[in-house]
Motif scaffolding. Structure first.
Motif, PDB file in Angstrom:
ATOM      1  N   ASP A 173       2.701  10.949   1.743  1.00 18.16           N
ATOM      2  CA  ASP A 173       3.240  11.328   3.141  1.00 18.16           C
ATOM      3  C   ASP A 173       2.531  12.743   3.393  1.00 18.16           C
ATOM      4  O   ASP A 173       2.827  13.631   2.617  1.00 18.16           O
ATOM      5  N   ASP A 195      -8.689   3.390   6.431  1.00 22.66           N
ATOM      6  CA  ASP A 195      -7.617   4.044   5.683  1.00 22.66           C
ATOM      7  C   ASP A 195      -6.555   2.737   4.752  1.00 22.66           C
ATOM      8  O   ASP A 195      -5.919   3.151   4.014  1.00 22.66           O
ATOM      9  N   LEU A 200       1.977   7.885  -8.126  1.00 23.17           N
ATOM     10  CA  LEU A 200       2.540   7.603  -6.915  1.00 23.17           C
ATOM     11  C   LEU A 200       3.881   7.016  -6.956  1.00 23.17           C
ATOM     12  O   LEU A 200       4.904   7.295  -6.166  1.00 23.17           O
ATOM     13  N   LEU A 252       0.892  -1.234  -0.242  1.00 23.13           N
ATOM     14  CA  LEU A 252      -0.001   0.081  -0.113  1.00 23.13           C
ATOM     15  C   LEU A 252       0.919   1.243  -0.194  1.00 23.13           C
ATOM     16  O   LEU A 252       2.031   1.287   0.701  1.00 23.13           O
ATOM     17  N   SER A 300      -4.856  -3.747  -1.729  1.00 27.00           N
ATOM     18  CA  SER A 300      -3.305  -3.637  -1.877  1.00 27.00           C
ATOM     19  C   SER A 300      -3.173  -4.409  -3.335  1.00 27.00           C
ATOM     20  O   SER A 300      -3.905  -5.136  -3.921  1.00 27.00           O
ATOM     21  N   PRO A 350      -2.475  11.412   3.319  1.00 25.67           N
ATOM     22  CA  PRO A 350      -2.880  10.208   3.341  1.00 25.67           C
ATOM     23  C   PRO A 350      -4.157   9.777   2.511  1.00 25.67           C
ATOM     24  O   PRO A 350      -4.486   8.560   2.305  1.00 25.67           O
ATOM     25  N   TRP A 351      -5.043  10.747   2.545  1.00 24.72           N
ATOM     26  CA  TRP A 351      -6.166  10.499   1.731  1.00 24.72           C
ATOM     27  C   TRP A 351      -5.788  10.352   0.247  1.00 24.72           C
ATOM     28  O   TRP A 351      -6.686   9.939  -0.440  1.00 24.72           O
ATOM     29  N   GLU A 352      -4.943  10.875  -0.250  1.00 30.18           N
ATOM     30  CA  GLU A 352      -4.357  10.090  -1.498  1.00 30.18           C
ATOM     31  C   GLU A 352      -3.334   9.386  -1.355  1.00 30.18           C
ATOM     32  O   GLU A 352      -2.196   9.167  -0.893  1.00 30.18           O
ATOM     33  N   ARG A 353      -4.080   8.091  -2.115  1.00 36.16           N
ATOM     34  CA  ARG A 353      -3.458   6.704  -1.636  1.00 36.16           C
ATOM     35  C   ARG A 353      -3.429   5.766  -3.024  1.00 36.16           C
ATOM     36  O   ARG A 353      -4.044   6.228  -3.890  1.00 36.16           O
ATOM     37  N   LEU A 360       6.249   9.277   0.015  1.00 35.09           N
ATOM     38  CA  LEU A 360       5.427   8.249   0.318  1.00 35.09           C
ATOM     39  C   LEU A 360       5.526   7.696   1.653  1.00 35.09           C
ATOM     40  O   LEU A 360       6.749   7.545   1.935  1.00 35.09           O
ATOM     41  N   SER A 374      -2.957   7.207  -8.161  1.00 30.12           N
ATOM     42  CA  SER A 374      -3.902   7.280  -6.704  1.00 30.12           C
ATOM     43  C   SER A 374      -5.172   7.610  -7.625  1.00 30.12           C
ATOM     44  O   SER A 374      -5.335   7.787  -8.947  1.00 30.12           O
ATOM     45  N   TYR A 393       0.853   5.565   0.280  1.00 27.96           N
ATOM     46  CA  TYR A 393       0.082   7.046   0.548  1.00 27.96           C
ATOM     47  C   TYR A 393       0.927   8.135   0.350  1.00 27.96           C
ATOM     48  O   TYR A 393       2.386   8.064   0.681  1.00 27.96           O
TER      49      TYR A 393
END
Length: 272
Positions: A80, A171, A115, A76, A175, A83-86, A210, A109, A78
């Protein structure tokens, strides 16, 4: 060495200094015995049924290696600090018109931004469709799926990795899995194709800062009755993000747009 007293426990703990085991992080990463292409920032061997996590700077390259042929790295990503952009596996598949991971693929994302990019792949056995194992499923298959059991589920381990980065169960999106392959048949059924064997590796490049979460557990479609998962080597070093003019930047119209979206976002914040 007796550990019943505080002094005894202290002496026992201090006696472990400098001990190396088959699976452990190496701190500092520069003490890793093997050469890497840049300044090392992460060096660790993750046991089967275990997890790891790290924050990596934009441009860092991350190489995962299946040492013995039965690792399965469930990943996974995210951004950094945001974290809502993942990682969004659905967009990673549909935007690139391809359900199979490999060299030159992008990990996207849901904001249409890159990412990470896959810069090298010596395995070809990966999965962007099934996600990782769950507590219920592992309990049914192996008798237990809790993190401390002999057969921990991937989602349970990712929860622990997430918690250490200020994230919760809500969250955790689906994966990606590296080193254990899945193919889609003509009728839509999924075939488990297993690994490419010992020593296969895949290298990712972080295109933003990230937070990386990894669980090394058997793939949920692995048909073997036993819980089989061998060590995963994790190495990362300083490098540079993909830039305009790199062949990967303009390899496809969809990829070019994703890189432009990423650059536009980073430039507006003074990050590129």
């Amino acid at each position: 060495m007796a550990t019943a007293t505080t002094h005894g426990a202290r002496d026992h703990a201090r006696a472990q200094h400098g001990t190396r085991t088959e699976t452990m992080p190496v701190v500092p990463a520069s003490d890793w015995p093997a050469a890497v292409p840049g300044i090392p920032v992460w060096a660790e061997t993750v046991a089967g049924g275990n997890y790891t996590h790290r924050v990596l700077a934009r441009g860092t390259e991350l190489r995962l290696t299946d040492l013995a042929g039965d690792a399965c790295a469930h990943l996974l990503l995210y951004v950094d600090g945001r974290p809502w952009e993942r990682l969004n596996t659905a967009d990673t598949v549909k935007v690139q018109w391809n359900a199979y991971l490999g060299a030159d693929r992008l990990l996207l994302s849901d904001q249409g931004r890159v990412l990470a990019s896959v810069v090298a792949d010596g395995s070809g056995r990966h999965d962007a469709l099934c996600g990782t194992s769950t507590l219920v499923r592992n309990t049914e298959r192996y008798g237990d799926g809790t993190p401390q059991s002999p057969s921990p589920a991937g989602r349970e381990l990712l929860k622990l990795a997430a918690a250490k980065n200020g994230l919760g169960p809500r969250d955790l999106p689906p994966s990606l899995s590296f080193f254990q392959g899945v193919e889609v048949r003509e009728d839509g059924a999924l075939d488990f194709t297993g690994s490419a064997g010992p020593g296969a590796s895949v290298t990712l490049r972080a295109e933003q800062d990230l937070t990386v979460l990894i669980a090394n557990v058997p793939h949920p479609l692995d048909p073997r009755p036993d819980y089989v998962c061998t060590p995963l080597e994790v190495l990362a070093w300083r490098a540079r993000p993909t830039a305009s003019g790199d062949p990967l930047w303009g390899a496809t119209p969809e990829g070019r747009r994703a890189f432009l979206n990423t650059l536009d976002f980073l430039t507006a914040r003074g990050l590129a």
